[in-house]
Design a protein around this motif. Structure first.
Motif, PDB file in Angstrom:
ATOM      1  N   PHE A   1       0.854  -1.192   0.000  1.00 49.96           N
ATOM      2  CA  PHE A   1       0.000   0.000   0.000  1.00 49.96           C
ATOM      3  C   PHE A   1       0.886   1.236   0.000  1.00 49.96           C
TER       4      PHE A   1
ATOM      5  N   ASP B   1      -2.826   5.739   0.713  1.00 52.82           N
ATOM      6  CA  ASP B   1      -3.887   4.739   0.555  1.00 52.82           C
ATOM      7  C   ASP B   1      -4.148   3.994   1.859  1.00 52.82           C
TER       8      ASP B   1
ATOM      9  N   THR C   1      -9.326  -0.244  -3.220  1.00 52.72           N
ATOM     10  CA  THR C   1      -7.897  -0.022  -2.937  1.00 52.72           C
ATOM     11  C   THR C   1      -7.282  -1.333  -2.446  1.00 52.72           C
TER      12      THR C   1
END
Length: 310
Positions: A106, A110, A220
């Motif tokens: 990540f 995010d 995400t």
């Protein structure tokens, strides 16, 4: 082999990250980036409080991650790469997200936004006053499971965290948790302590939060990561990003199998555990794997010592 491990909720405290930010521009950049991602002065809240606001799940989760990632960035700024020095990573509950961010799964922005969503989803899943949690001290998993079954009485009462050989946490309906506290000694458990939490984490009451996290992680998802991660849900090594995404969703309602995770890492050859950004997991690991080297890296002195020795 070294495992880098990351603490979860409960490790937050006023003043966290302040010394690091004062000493390092790399740390300051982490806190600024998280503030920008959340459109919030989270770093100021971490530094000054109030504690009641920092403890709120939606703030505590990104704050703990930011503190851990500040340590990671300071290490990297000095030429210390977790991916080169370590063999695997793991994290306790939300710490699994910090672990993933530390090995590139990540981006910092995010993961901050995902954890804000996770915190809100977990807080909203159960009305305040409906659920609770308790820590069982001097309890192994077998005793804890027997107590949970006896205390449920038609309600939810489940093992949420198998932390170490002497500490297990139960989660569920508040009345069931109260019954568990009352019945603990009858089940040969030294002590049961209700936890000051706002929701019953890591039990089946969290299903609404798991549904919301399905959408959040579809939007995400974690990308590829540079080191294997040990999942809370399976206590086993994961190398595939798609599998890890599913496990992060399952983690919301699933048991945190920390004791088993540490044993699995040890079986895989880990003999040195480095807790990044906290001092919560170290004592647990020492009980699980007494022969392993364990250290916590929180401030600049810790960072300097690690960089010199490893």
């Amino acid at each position: 082999m070294i495992a880098f491990v990351f603490p979860g909720q409960g490790s937050q405290k006023i003043g966290m990250g302040v010394d690091l930010a004062e000493a390092s521009s790399a740390a300051r950049q982490v806190f600024e980036e998280v503030d920008d991602a959340l459109n919030q002065k989270l770093a100021q809240l971490m530094a000054e409080g109030p504690e009641s606001e920092l403890t709120m799940t939606a703030n505590a989760q990104p704050a703990i991650m930011a503190n851990s990632m500040a340590v990671v960035r300071v290490l990297e700024d000095g030429g210390f790469s977790l991916s080169e020095k370590g063999g695997c990573v793991a994290g306790h509950s939300l710490g699994e997200y910090s672990a993933l961010a530390s090995v590139g799964a990540f981006s910092l922005s995010d993961v901050a936004r995902v954890l804000r969503t996770r915190g809100i989803a977990m807080q909203d899943a159960v009305p305040i006053g409906v659920g609770g949690m308790c820590a069982l001290l001097g309890a192994d998993l077998e005793k804890a499971e027997a107590l949970a079954e006896a205390a449920a009485d038609g309600q939810v009462c489940e093992v949420a965290n198998d932390n170490d050989p002497t500490q297990v946490v139960l989660s569920g309906h508040l009345q069931a948790i109260d019954r568990a506290v009352e019945l603990a000694k009858e089940h040969g458990i030294k002590r049961a302590v209700k936890l000051p939490v706002s929701a019953p984490f890591h039990c089946s009451l969290m299903k609404p939060a798991a549904q919301r996290m399905t959408f959040a992680l579809n939007d995400t998802p974690p990308g590829a990561f540079r080191l294997p991660i040990y999942s809370n849900v399976t206590a086993a090594e994961v190398t595939d990003a798609s599998a890890e995404k599913d496990l992060l969703i399952e983690q919301i309602t699933g048991r945190v199998r920390w004791r088993e995770s540490v044993l699995a890492m040890q079986d895989a050859g880990v003999d040195h555990f480095v807790e990044v950004g906290g001092k919560v997991l170290g004592p647990m690991i020492r009980k699980i794997a007494p022969d392993a080297k364990v250290r916590s890296v929180v401030g600049m002195d810790d960072i300097d010592a690690l960089a010199k020795e490893v």
